[in-house]
Design a protein around this motif. Structure first.
Motif, PDB file in Angstrom:
ATOM      1  N   ALA A 217      -5.452  -3.916  51.954  1.00 52.13           N
ATOM      2  CA  ALA A 217      -4.693  -4.132  53.187  1.00 52.13           C
ATOM      3  C   ALA A 217      -3.194  -4.058  52.928  1.00 52.13           C
ATOM      4  CB  ALA A 217      -5.059  -5.479  53.802  1.00 52.13           C
ATOM      5  N   PHE A 218      -2.745  -4.731  51.880  1.00 54.83           N
ATOM      6  CA  PHE A 218      -1.317  -4.706  51.570  1.00 54.83           C
ATOM      7  C   PHE A 218      -0.843  -3.283  51.275  1.00 54.83           C
ATOM      8  CE2 PHE A 218      -1.126  -9.360  49.830  1.00 54.83           C
ATOM      9  CZ  PHE A 218      -1.437  -9.826  51.105  1.00 54.83           C
ATOM     10  N   GLN A 219      -1.649  -2.542  50.512  1.00 56.88           N
ATOM     11  CA  GLN A 219      -1.259  -1.180  50.159  1.00 56.88           C
ATOM     12  C   GLN A 219      -1.190  -0.286  51.393  1.00 56.88           C
ATOM     13  OE1 GLN A 219       0.364   0.580  48.162  1.00 56.88           O
ATOM     14  NE2 GLN A 219      -1.028   1.180  46.490  1.00 56.88           N
ATOM     15  N   LYS A 220      -2.168  -0.394  52.276  1.00 55.00           N
ATOM     16  CA  LYS A 220      -2.198   0.467  53.459  1.00 55.00           C
ATOM     17  C   LYS A 220      -1.075   0.124  54.434  1.00 55.00           C
ATOM     18  CE  LYS A 220      -7.175   0.967  52.851  1.00 55.00           C
ATOM     19  NZ  LYS A 220      -8.515   0.532  53.327  1.00 55.00           N
ATOM     20  N   VAL A 221      -0.749  -1.170  54.550  1.00 50.92           N
ATOM     21  CA  VAL A 221       0.413  -1.549  55.360  1.00 50.92           C
ATOM     22  C   VAL A 221       1.674  -0.922  54.766  1.00 50.92           C
ATOM     23  CG1 VAL A 221       1.919  -3.481  55.996  1.00 50.92           C
ATOM     24  CG2 VAL A 221      -0.550  -3.661  56.333  1.00 50.92           C
ATOM     25  N   ASN A 222       1.809  -0.974  53.456  1.00 51.94           N
ATOM     26  CA  ASN A 222       2.980  -0.372  52.819  1.00 51.94           C
ATOM     27  C   ASN A 222       3.002   1.145  52.987  1.00 51.94           C
ATOM     28  OD1 ASN A 222       4.190  -2.747  51.945  1.00 51.94           O
ATOM     29  ND2 ASN A 222       3.029  -2.773  50.030  1.00 51.94           N
ATOM     30  N   PHE A 223       1.826   1.791  52.959  1.00 52.90           N
ATOM     31  CA  PHE A 223       1.775   3.235  53.230  1.00 52.90           C
ATOM     32  C   PHE A 223       2.347   3.541  54.612  1.00 52.90           C
ATOM     33  CE2 PHE A 223      -2.176   4.143  50.359  1.00 52.90           C
ATOM     34  CZ  PHE A 223      -1.354   4.166  49.241  1.00 52.90           C
ATOM     35  N   LEU A 224       1.976   2.729  55.611  1.00 56.58           N
ATOM     36  CA  LEU A 224       2.500   2.950  56.957  1.00 56.58           C
ATOM     37  C   LEU A 224       3.994   2.673  57.023  1.00 56.58           C
ATOM     38  CD1 LEU A 224      -0.163   1.552  59.476  1.00 56.58           C
ATOM     39  CD2 LEU A 224       0.526   3.931  59.128  1.00 56.58           C
TER      40      LEU A 224
ATOM     41  N   LEU B 241      -7.991  -6.928  56.408  1.00 52.37           N
ATOM     42  CA  LEU B 241      -7.359  -8.239  56.593  1.00 52.37           C
ATOM     43  C   LEU B 241      -8.403  -9.300  56.935  1.00 52.37           C
ATOM     44  CD1 LEU B 241      -4.187  -7.186  58.637  1.00 52.37           C
ATOM     45  CD2 LEU B 241      -4.208  -8.096  56.292  1.00 52.37           C
ATOM     46  N   ALA B 242      -9.376  -8.941  57.757  1.00 58.19           N
ATOM     47  CA  ALA B 242     -10.423  -9.898  58.131  1.00 58.19           C
ATOM     48  C   ALA B 242     -11.275 -10.278  56.930  1.00 58.19           C
ATOM     49  CB  ALA B 242     -11.293  -9.305  59.237  1.00 58.19           C
ATOM     50  N   LEU B 243     -11.632  -9.307  56.097  1.00 61.54           N
ATOM     51  CA  LEU B 243     -12.412  -9.595  54.886  1.00 61.54           C
ATOM     52  C   LEU B 243     -11.630 -10.500  53.946  1.00 61.54           C
ATOM     53  CD1 LEU B 243     -13.962  -6.093  54.110  1.00 61.54           C
ATOM     54  CD2 LEU B 243     -15.220  -8.160  54.756  1.00 61.54           C
ATOM     55  N   ALA B 244     -10.337 -10.233  53.797  1.00 59.58           N
ATOM     56  CA  ALA B 244      -9.503 -11.058  52.924  1.00 59.58           C
ATOM     57  C   ALA B 244      -9.409 -12.477  53.467  1.00 59.58           C
ATOM     58  CB  ALA B 244      -8.110 -10.441  52.807  1.00 59.58           C
ATOM     59  N   ARG B 245      -9.263 -12.607  54.764  1.00 59.12           N
ATOM     60  CA  ARG B 245      -9.143 -13.937  55.371  1.00 59.12           C
ATOM     61  C   ARG B 245     -10.446 -14.728  55.219  1.00 59.12           C
ATOM     62  NH1 ARG B 245      -7.111 -11.979  59.636  1.00 59.12           N
ATOM     63  NH2 ARG B 245      -4.932 -12.119  59.033  1.00 59.12           N
ATOM     64  N   ASP B 246     -11.571 -14.041  55.346  1.00 58.27           N
ATOM     65  CA  ASP B 246     -12.865 -14.716  55.218  1.00 58.27           C
ATOM     66  C   ASP B 246     -13.097 -15.250  53.805  1.00 58.27           C
ATOM     67  OD1 ASP B 246     -13.457 -14.198  57.853  1.00 58.27           O
ATOM     68  OD2 ASP B 246     -14.726 -12.455  57.438  1.00 58.27           O
ATOM     69  N   ALA B 247     -12.466 -14.646  52.813  1.00 56.38           N
ATOM     70  CA  ALA B 247     -12.692 -15.039  51.417  1.00 56.38           C
ATOM     71  C   ALA B 247     -11.719 -16.097  50.923  1.00 56.38           C
ATOM     72  CB  ALA B 247     -12.611 -13.811  50.511  1.00 56.38           C
ATOM     73  N   LEU B 248     -10.799 -16.540  51.767  1.00 56.86           N
ATOM     74  CA  LEU B 248      -9.802 -17.520  51.327  1.00 56.86           C
ATOM     75  C   LEU B 248     -10.449 -18.805  50.813  1.00 56.86           C
ATOM     76  CD1 LEU B 248      -7.070 -17.197  54.110  1.00 56.86           C
ATOM     77  CD2 LEU B 248      -6.812 -16.616  51.690  1.00 56.86           C
ATOM     78  N   ALA B 249     -11.567 -19.197  51.412  1.00 57.83           N
ATOM     79  CA  ALA B 249     -12.219 -20.454  51.027  1.00 57.83           C
ATOM     80  C   ALA B 249     -12.690 -20.444  49.585  1.00 57.83           C
ATOM     81  CB  ALA B 249     -13.396 -20.735  51.954  1.00 57.83           C
TER      82      ALA B 249
END
Length: 303
Positions: free
Chosen positions: A187-194, A233-241
């Protein structure tokens, strides 16, 4: 020990500490969003993450700053990247390096369990930047994995040491944590690509997104990319726990800052994205970080 007499660290400890301080400078100078999150980590975990970022950043500078319209020829950049890869591999074996950034990284690798399973695909992706100008879907996914997802995996290994005794065996992440770490890096990489769409095409001559041509995206292609990032982003958020409390707070802050960037990009046309590099103003960044920290604290203290 006599009062007033300070003991000096051993030469090796002094060198180790110097290497980690150098890595911190690299992170602080190159990434304000990522740096903001690391401040919430304990000192040891923060040093580990900083050393990972620093090695990644140096490789980026070789293939971006020096290879593209810089003082180095493509051949020289290729030689320098190969030298960095070779030194990193050798240092992983012997446990030290005269390159202080590599030294900090291999110290971290030994302590958290990073191996060539992560570094090999990373350097392979960096080498792609010297050869590949237009990606198809397969090369794009391969590039994102090596340049970003494995960085997320390396940071995950560092996060899982938080709160554990120094020298304790590294914890092995479970499948949910691995999925989340890969998604976070992607997610971070793709945001930076944009964010860098115009600069990558104009200055570096690269189109990372398969649908981009000369840094130009049509509206339909942009929507597909945004959907892909939203899923990451949703997958990353789900794994925070799956993370220990302090790393969870740190990742939450960085995740929310990138979500802020994502939301801004989502409201822009392809032409606007190509012409403008989006950033979060410092005041807004502080508000987002504060809100994320509060939410993370409340989650940790909920009955």
């Amino acid at each position: 020990m006599m009062l007033g007499v300070r003991t000096q660290p051993s030469p090796r400890r002094r060198y180790d500490a110097t290497a980690y301080r150098c890595a911190r400078v690299v992170l602080a100078d190159y990434s304000t969003s990522f740096s903001a999150g690391t401040r919430l980590l304990d000192a040891r975990t923060r040093a580990y993450v900083e050393s990972i970022y620093a090695l990644v950043r140096i490789a980026d500078e070789i293939v971006d700053t020096f290879a593209a319209q810089g003082p180095a020829s493509p051949g020289q950049s290729r030689d320098q990247l190969e030298a960095l890869r070779t030194e990193t591999e050798a240092a992983l074996e012997r446990g030290w390096s005269t390159n202080v950034i590599v030294h900090a990284f291999v110290l971290t690798a030994a302590r958290v369990g990073i191996t060539r399973a992560e570094t090999d695909p990373f350097f392979a992706s960096m080498a792609m930047d010297l050869d590949v100008r237009d990606h198809d879907r397969a090369s794009y996914e391969r590039y994102v994995y090596g340049s970003a997802e494995v960085v997320g995996l390396m940071c995950l290994r560092a996060f899982l040491t938080a709160g554990r005794p120094a020298g304790a065996a590294a914890l092995e992440p479970d499948d949910d944590a691995l999925t989340g770490a890969r998604a976070l890096g992607a997610a971070f990489q793709k945001v930076n690509f944009l964010r860098d769409l115009g600069d990558d095409a104009g200055r570096l001559g690269r189109d990372y997104f398969p649908a981009a041509h000369g840094g130009v995206l049509d509206h339909g292609a942009l929507l597909e990319i945004l959907d892909e990032i939203e899923e990451d982003l949703a997958l990353a958020r789900d794994a925070l726990a799956a993370l220990p409390p302090r790393p969870r707070a740190a990742v939450t802050v960085t995740l929310e800052l990138y979500t802020e960037l994502f939301d801004t990009l989502s409201a822009m046309t392809p032409e606007e994205i190509r012409a403008t590099r989006v950033r979060v103003p410092d005041v807004r960044k502080a508000l987002v970080a504060g809100r994320a920290m509060s939410r993370s604290w409340l989650a940790d203290h909920r009955d």
